[in-house]
Design a protein around this motif. Structure first.
Motif, mmCIF file in Angstrom:
data_model
loop_
_atom_site.group_PDB
_atom_site.id
_atom_site.type_symbol
_atom_site.label_atom_id
_atom_site.label_comp_id
_atom_site.label_asym_id
_atom_site.label_seq_id
_atom_site.Cartn_x
_atom_site.Cartn_y
_atom_site.Cartn_z
ATOM 1 N N ILE A 66 9.345 -100.280 -9.068
ATOM 2 C CA ILE A 66 9.377 -98.811 -9.038
ATOM 3 C C ILE A 66 10.242 -98.263 -10.177
ATOM 4 N N PRO A 67 11.524 -98.661 -10.294
ATOM 5 C CA PRO A 67 12.313 -98.129 -11.414
ATOM 6 C C PRO A 67 11.824 -98.632 -12.783
ATOM 7 N N LEU A 68 11.311 -99.853 -12.841
ATOM 8 C CA LEU A 68 10.801 -100.350 -14.121
ATOM 9 C C LEU A 68 9.626 -99.499 -14.596
ATOM 10 N N ARG A 69 8.707 -99.172 -13.696
ATOM 11 C CA ARG A 69 7.563 -98.316 -14.054
ATOM 12 C C ARG A 69 8.055 -96.943 -14.484
ATOM 13 N N PHE A 70 9.058 -96.423 -13.769
ATOM 14 C CA PHE A 70 9.591 -95.101 -14.098
ATOM 15 C C PHE A 70 10.222 -95.092 -15.495
ATOM 16 N N ILE A 71 10.975 -96.128 -15.821
ATOM 17 C CA ILE A 71 11.622 -96.224 -17.131
ATOM 18 C C ILE A 71 10.579 -96.277 -18.250
ATOM 19 N N VAL A 72 9.520 -97.049 -18.032
ATOM 20 C CA VAL A 72 8.506 -97.248 -19.070
ATOM 21 C C VAL A 72 7.547 -96.061 -19.191
ATOM 22 N N THR A 73 7.076 -95.518 -18.059
ATOM 23 C CA THR A 73 6.017 -94.500 -18.103
ATOM 24 C C THR A 73 6.445 -93.127 -17.586
ATOM 25 N N LYS A 74 7.648 -93.012 -17.051
ATOM 26 C CA LYS A 74 8.138 -91.769 -16.421
ATOM 27 C C LYS A 74 7.325 -91.386 -15.181
ATOM 28 N N GLU A 75 6.601 -92.339 -14.623
ATOM 29 C CA GLU A 75 5.848 -92.116 -13.377
ATOM 30 C C GLU A 75 6.643 -92.708 -12.224
ATOM 31 N N PHE A 76 6.868 -91.905 -11.176
ATOM 32 C CA PHE A 76 7.531 -92.404 -9.976
ATOM 33 C C PHE A 76 6.451 -92.745 -8.954
ATOM 34 N N LYS A 77 6.270 -94.044 -8.718
ATOM 35 C CA LYS A 77 5.223 -94.509 -7.811
ATOM 36 C C LYS A 77 5.820 -95.457 -6.778
ATOM 37 N N PRO A 78 6.340 -94.923 -5.671
ATOM 38 C CA PRO A 78 6.941 -95.794 -4.651
ATOM 39 C C PRO A 78 5.939 -96.762 -4.032
ATOM 40 N N GLY A 79 4.647 -96.447 -4.091
ATOM 41 C CA GLY A 79 3.623 -97.339 -3.545
ATOM 42 C C GLY A 79 3.543 -98.677 -4.252
ATOM 43 N N LEU A 80 4.128 -98.777 -5.446
ATOM 44 C CA LEU A 80 4.139 -100.052 -6.169
ATOM 45 C C LEU A 80 4.825 -101.150 -5.365
ATOM 46 N N ALA A 81 5.744 -100.777 -4.498
ATOM 47 C CA ALA A 81 6.464 -101.773 -3.691
ATOM 48 C C ALA A 81 5.524 -102.519 -2.750
ATOM 49 N N SER A 121 2.110 -103.100 -3.589
ATOM 50 C CA SER A 121 0.873 -103.440 -4.296
ATOM 51 C C SER A 121 1.010 -104.767 -5.022
ATOM 52 N N THR A 122 -0.145 -105.290 -5.436
ATOM 53 C CA THR A 122 -0.149 -106.527 -6.214
ATOM 54 C C THR A 122 -0.106 -106.189 -7.694
ATOM 55 N N GLY A 123 0.230 -107.168 -8.498
ATOM 56 C CA GLY A 123 0.285 -106.972 -9.937
ATOM 57 C C GLY A 123 1.574 -106.294 -10.352
ATOM 58 N N GLY A 124 1.766 -106.189 -11.656
ATOM 59 C CA GLY A 124 2.927 -105.497 -12.189
ATOM 60 C C GLY A 124 4.075 -106.425 -12.535
ATOM 61 N N MET A 125 5.102 -105.819 -13.131
ATOM 62 C CA MET A 125 6.277 -106.539 -13.616
ATOM 63 C C MET A 125 7.448 -106.335 -12.670
ATOM 64 N N PRO A 126 8.089 -107.400 -12.230
ATOM 65 C CA PRO A 126 7.769 -108.814 -12.384
ATOM 66 C C PRO A 126 6.825 -109.280 -11.274
ATOM 67 N N SER A 127 6.250 -110.436 -11.448
ATOM 68 C CA SER A 127 5.370 -111.007 -10.434
ATOM 69 C C SER A 127 6.189 -111.441 -9.209
ATOM 70 N N SER A 128 5.900 -110.836 -8.060
ATOM 71 C CA SER A 128 6.636 -111.215 -6.850
ATOM 72 C C SER A 128 6.198 -112.590 -6.353
ATOM 73 N N HIS A 129 4.933 -112.964 -6.621
ATOM 74 C CA HIS A 129 4.482 -114.309 -6.250
ATOM 75 C C HIS A 129 5.294 -115.353 -7.018
ATOM 76 N N SER A 130 5.452 -115.118 -8.316
ATOM 77 C CA SER A 130 6.215 -116.052 -9.144
ATOM 78 C C SER A 130 7.683 -116.060 -8.742
ATOM 79 N N ALA A 131 8.233 -114.891 -8.452
ATOM 80 C CA ALA A 131 9.633 -114.815 -8.020
ATOM 81 C C ALA A 131 9.832 -115.597 -6.729
ATOM 82 N N ALA A 132 8.903 -115.447 -5.800
ATOM 83 C CA ALA A 132 9.018 -116.126 -4.498
ATOM 84 C C ALA A 132 9.003 -117.642 -4.651
ATOM 85 N N VAL A 133 8.016 -118.168 -5.370
ATOM 86 C CA VAL A 133 7.916 -119.629 -5.464
ATOM 87 C C VAL A 133 9.017 -120.219 -6.336
ATOM 88 N N ALA A 134 9.479 -119.457 -7.334
ATOM 89 C CA ALA A 134 10.596 -119.944 -8.152
ATOM 90 C C ALA A 134 11.885 -119.952 -7.331
#
Length: 161
Positions: free
Chosen positions: A28-43, A45-58
């Protein structure tokens, strides 16, 4: 202690779950910093930076390595599992997302053709419909930073555990 309560003592599990939550919320804050869009629904959703799947398995693999040792069979299993998940996140799922982009455009083009040729507007129905999910997978950089996020979360949480 009962077996039910022992799950709260499973550091690799909690490291992985914490990494998922952190990776999803930080989008959410990363998207806001890059695009100035506040999208709480990103929490949620799939996709985006960083990958939560990758974070989980790492985080899971790092947690297993910390608790069981990097020479353990469980560490080997978790690392192979992590590599497969991370490869899938940047490969198969990303391709499906790219195909969804094309299918969404085809659907919009077809709908425009129907609307202009018949003077028939179905905006209410269209607003209800969801687009095909285009952010299914991850760019390799998103997988990389997801992995780094997971490793960092596990090392940061372990002293608190």
């Amino acid at each position: 202690m009962s077996h039910t309560m022992e799950v709260f003592l499973n550091f690799p599990l909690w490291a992985a779950l914490s990494a998922i939550v952190f990776a999803q919320v930080i989008k959410i804050p990363l998207r806001f910093i890059v695009t100035k869009e506040f999208k709480p629904g990103l929490a949620f959703s799939t996709g985006g930076m960083p990958s939560s799947h990758s974070a989980a398995v790492a985080a899971l693999s790092t947690g297993v390595g910390i608790v069981e040792g990097v020479t353990s069979t469980m560490f080997a299993i978790s690392v192979v599992f992590a590599v497969i998940i991370m490869f899938d996140a940047s490969g198969v799922r990303r391709q499906a997302g790219e195909q969804a982009v094309v299918l969404n455009q085809l659907r919009k083009d077809f709908q425009t053709l129907v609307e202009t040729s018949k003077d028939w507007n179905k905006k209410e129905e269209e607003e209800i419909r969801q687009d095909l999910k285009e952010l299914l997978g991850h760019q390799p950089i998103e997988v990389f930073f997801g992995g780094l996020t997971g490793v960092a979360i596990a090392f940061l949480l372990y002293p608190l555990y």
